[in-house]
Design a protein around this motif. Structure first.
Motif, PDB file in Angstrom:
ATOM      1  N   ARG A  61       0.834  -1.212   0.000  1.00  9.42           N
ATOM      2  CA  ARG A  61       0.000   0.000   0.000  1.00  9.42           C
ATOM      3  C   ARG A  61       0.864   1.256   0.000  1.00  9.42           C
ATOM      4  O   ARG A  61       0.525   2.248  -0.646  1.00  9.42           O
ATOM      5  CB  ARG A  61      -0.957  -0.005   1.191  1.00  9.42           C
ATOM      6  CG  ARG A  61      -2.116  -0.955   0.962  1.00  9.42           C
ATOM      7  CD  ARG A  61      -3.059  -0.934   2.139  1.00  9.42           C
ATOM      8  NE  ARG A  61      -3.084  -2.302   2.658  1.00  9.42           N
ATOM      9  CZ  ARG A  61      -3.380  -2.645   3.879  1.00  9.42           C
ATOM     10  NH1 ARG A  61      -3.697  -1.742   4.777  1.00  9.42           N
ATOM     11  NH2 ARG A  61      -3.384  -3.912   4.236  1.00  9.42           N
ATOM     12  N   TYR A  62       1.975   1.204   0.708  1.00 13.12           N
ATOM     13  CA  TYR A  62       2.913   2.333   0.705  1.00 13.12           C
ATOM     14  C   TYR A  62       3.421   2.578  -0.717  1.00 13.12           C
ATOM     15  O   TYR A  62       3.447   3.711  -1.191  1.00 13.12           O
ATOM     16  CB  TYR A  62       4.071   2.050   1.670  1.00 13.12           C
ATOM     17  CG  TYR A  62       5.220   3.024   1.528  1.00 13.12           C
ATOM     18  CD1 TYR A  62       5.125   4.309   2.047  1.00 13.12           C
ATOM     19  CD2 TYR A  62       6.383   2.652   0.868  1.00 13.12           C
ATOM     20  CE1 TYR A  62       6.177   5.213   1.899  1.00 13.12           C
ATOM     21  CE2 TYR A  62       7.430   3.543   0.729  1.00 13.12           C
ATOM     22  CZ  TYR A  62       7.330   4.825   1.244  1.00 13.12           C
ATOM     23  OH  TYR A  62       8.358   5.712   1.093  1.00 13.12           O
ATOM     24  N   GLU A  63       3.821   1.505  -1.413  1.00 12.30           N
ATOM     25  CA  GLU A  63       4.311   1.654  -2.782  1.00 12.30           C
ATOM     26  C   GLU A  63       3.249   2.269  -3.689  1.00 12.30           C
ATOM     27  O   GLU A  63       3.557   3.108  -4.534  1.00 12.30           O
ATOM     28  CB  GLU A  63       4.729   0.296  -3.351  1.00 12.30           C
ATOM     29  CG  GLU A  63       6.029  -0.231  -2.805  1.00 12.30           C
ATOM     30  CD  GLU A  63       6.407  -1.538  -3.457  1.00 12.30           C
ATOM     31  OE1 GLU A  63       7.532  -1.617  -3.984  1.00 12.30           O
ATOM     32  OE2 GLU A  63       5.585  -2.480  -3.454  1.00 12.30           O
ATOM     33  N   ALA A  64       1.993   1.865  -3.520  1.00 12.00           N
ATOM     34  CA  ALA A  64       0.903   2.423  -4.322  1.00 12.00           C
ATOM     35  C   ALA A  64       0.748   3.919  -4.037  1.00 12.00           C
ATOM     36  O   ALA A  64       0.577   4.721  -4.968  1.00 12.00           O
ATOM     37  CB  ALA A  64      -0.400   1.683  -4.047  1.00 12.00           C
ATOM     38  N   LEU A  65       0.817   4.306  -2.772  1.00 16.09           N
ATOM     39  CA  LEU A  65       0.716   5.724  -2.421  1.00 16.09           C
ATOM     40  C   LEU A  65       1.876   6.524  -3.002  1.00 16.09           C
ATOM     41  O   LEU A  65       1.675   7.632  -3.509  1.00 16.09           O
ATOM     42  CB  LEU A  65       0.692   5.899  -0.906  1.00 16.09           C
ATOM     43  CG  LEU A  65      -0.642   5.772  -0.207  1.00 16.09           C
ATOM     44  CD1 LEU A  65      -0.470   5.984   1.302  1.00 16.09           C
ATOM     45  CD2 LEU A  65      -1.675   6.727  -0.758  1.00 16.09           C
ATOM     46  N   VAL A  66       3.079   5.983  -2.917  1.00 21.63           N
ATOM     47  CA  VAL A  66       4.250   6.676  -3.468  1.00 21.63           C
ATOM     48  C   VAL A  66       4.089   6.860  -4.969  1.00 21.63           C
ATOM     49  O   VAL A  66       4.360   7.940  -5.506  1.00 21.63           O
ATOM     50  CB  VAL A  66       5.554   5.920  -3.134  1.00 21.63           C
ATOM     51  CG1 VAL A  66       6.731   6.447  -3.938  1.00 21.63           C
ATOM     52  CG2 VAL A  66       5.852   6.007  -1.645  1.00 21.63           C
ATOM     53  N   LEU A  67       3.621   5.828  -5.647  1.00 21.16           N
ATOM     54  CA  LEU A  67       3.405   5.919  -7.093  1.00 21.16           C
ATOM     55  C   LEU A  67       2.426   7.049  -7.413  1.00 21.16           C
ATOM     56  O   LEU A  67       2.681   7.866  -8.312  1.00 21.16           O
ATOM     57  CB  LEU A  67       2.885   4.585  -7.626  1.00 21.16           C
ATOM     58  CG  LEU A  67       2.624   4.505  -9.121  1.00 21.16           C
ATOM     59  CD1 LEU A  67       3.907   4.692  -9.910  1.00 21.16           C
ATOM     60  CD2 LEU A  67       1.984   3.161  -9.448  1.00 21.16           C
ATOM     61  N   LEU A  68       1.336   7.131  -6.689  1.00 19.25           N
ATOM     62  CA  LEU A  68       0.362   8.204  -6.916  1.00 19.25           C
ATOM     63  C   LEU A  68       0.954   9.565  -6.561  1.00 19.25           C
ATOM     64  O   LEU A  68       0.727  10.551  -7.264  1.00 19.25           O
ATOM     65  CB  LEU A  68      -0.906   7.950  -6.108  1.00 19.25           C
ATOM     66  CG  LEU A  68      -1.743   6.753  -6.566  1.00 19.25           C
ATOM     67  CD1 LEU A  68      -2.849   6.465  -5.560  1.00 19.25           C
ATOM     68  CD2 LEU A  68      -2.304   6.983  -7.957  1.00 19.25           C
ATOM     69  N   HIS A  69       1.704   9.604  -5.466  1.00 13.97           N
ATOM     70  CA  HIS A  69       2.337  10.857  -5.032  1.00 13.97           C
ATOM     71  C   HIS A  69       3.274  11.405  -6.110  1.00 13.97           C
ATOM     72  O   HIS A  69       3.322  12.608  -6.361  1.00 13.97           O
ATOM     73  CB  HIS A  69       3.090  10.611  -3.723  1.00 13.97           C
ATOM     74  CG  HIS A  69       3.708  11.836  -3.117  1.00 13.97           C
ATOM     75  ND1 HIS A  69       2.982  12.753  -2.411  1.00 13.97           N
ATOM     76  CD2 HIS A  69       4.980  12.278  -3.126  1.00 13.97           C
ATOM     77  CE1 HIS A  69       3.788  13.724  -1.990  1.00 13.97           C
ATOM     78  NE2 HIS A  69       5.008  13.451  -2.421  1.00 13.97           N
ATOM     79  N   PHE A  70       4.016  10.517  -6.765  1.00 15.53           N
ATOM     80  CA  PHE A  70       4.974  10.916  -7.790  1.00 15.53           C
ATOM     81  C   PHE A  70       4.324  11.197  -9.145  1.00 15.53           C
ATOM     82  O   PHE A  70       4.955  11.805 -10.009  1.00 15.53           O
ATOM     83  CB  PHE A  70       6.045   9.848  -7.987  1.00 15.53           C
ATOM     84  CG  PHE A  70       7.076   9.793  -6.890  1.00 15.53           C
ATOM     85  CD1 PHE A  70       7.318  10.871  -6.060  1.00 15.53           C
ATOM     86  CD2 PHE A  70       7.816   8.640  -6.700  1.00 15.53           C
ATOM     87  CE1 PHE A  70       8.275  10.810  -5.060  1.00 15.53           C
ATOM     88  CE2 PHE A  70       8.793   8.569  -5.709  1.00 15.53           C
ATOM     89  CZ  PHE A  70       9.015   9.658  -4.884  1.00 15.53           C
ATOM     90  N   SER A  71       3.098  10.745  -9.343  1.00 14.79           N
ATOM     91  CA  SER A  71       2.464  10.958 -10.652  1.00 14.79           C
ATOM     92  C   SER A  71       2.163  12.438 -10.853  1.00 14.79           C
ATOM     93  O   SER A  71       1.977  13.183  -9.891  1.00 14.79           O
ATOM     94  CB  SER A  71       1.189  10.116 -10.778  1.00 14.79           C
ATOM     95  OG  SER A  71       0.197  10.602  -9.905  1.00 14.79           O
TER      96      SER A  71
END
Length: 168
Positions: A61-71
């Motif tokens: 879930r952290y990785e998913a949030l980071v991906l969205l944060h960086f988009s």
């Protein structure tokens, strides 16, 4: 910190490799490498989970949030998230379900493709990803014992294996 009650007086992977060689079994160095990677993975996940659990996160879930944060726009189609995270679509759906329940993301309809659902990071999601990243940085993402040069060597060595597997 690791539980000192579980420490062995010897390296069990080195002992397994010694026995492997003594029995003439194939690929003892590869067996030891894979076993070492698997054990390191267990250690890393335990350390990372200890930091993320109080925030209601798992590493996935952290990785998913980071991906969205960086988009660029703070949102991505679920299918694109799965491809970038290299996970099954059901795993993305599950992660987004849980992140949405926590208030860290929300789903939105794609503006031009009615078949596509977007995951959009919320301001609370941005705050928690910053908090989580700072906490993970404090523990060097669980990689105690590896300085930056050693971490770079590990990354470089595993890249060849990942590339051979068609990871990228």
């Amino acid at each position: 910190m690791e539980d000192p009650g579980t420490r062995l007086a010897f390296d069990p992977i080195a002992e397994a490799e010694r026995n492997w060689r003594a029995h003439g079994w194939p690929a003892p160095a590869a067996m030891a490498a894979v076993t070492s990677i698997t054990r390191a993975h267990q250690i890393l996940l335990r350390r990372v989970d200890e930091v993320l659990r109080p925030l209601g996160l798992t590493f996935a879930r952290y990785e998913a949030l980071v991906l969205l944060h960086f988009s660029r726009e703070g949102e991505l189609p679920l299918g694109k998230m799965g491809a970038r995270l290299q996970v099954h679509p059901a795993s993305v759906t599950n992660a987004v379900d849980r992140l949405e329940a926590a208030g860290y993301v929300r789903r939105a309809a794609h503006p031009t493709d009615g078949r596509t659902t977007l995951a959009r990071i919320t301001p609370t999601g941005r705050e928690v990803v910053e908090t989580a990243t700072a906490a993970l940085g404090e523990i060097r993402f669980g990689a105690a014992g590896l300085d930056d040069a050693a971490a770079a060597r590990v990354t470089d060595e595993l890249r060849a294996m990942r590339e051979a597997a068609g990871d990228f």
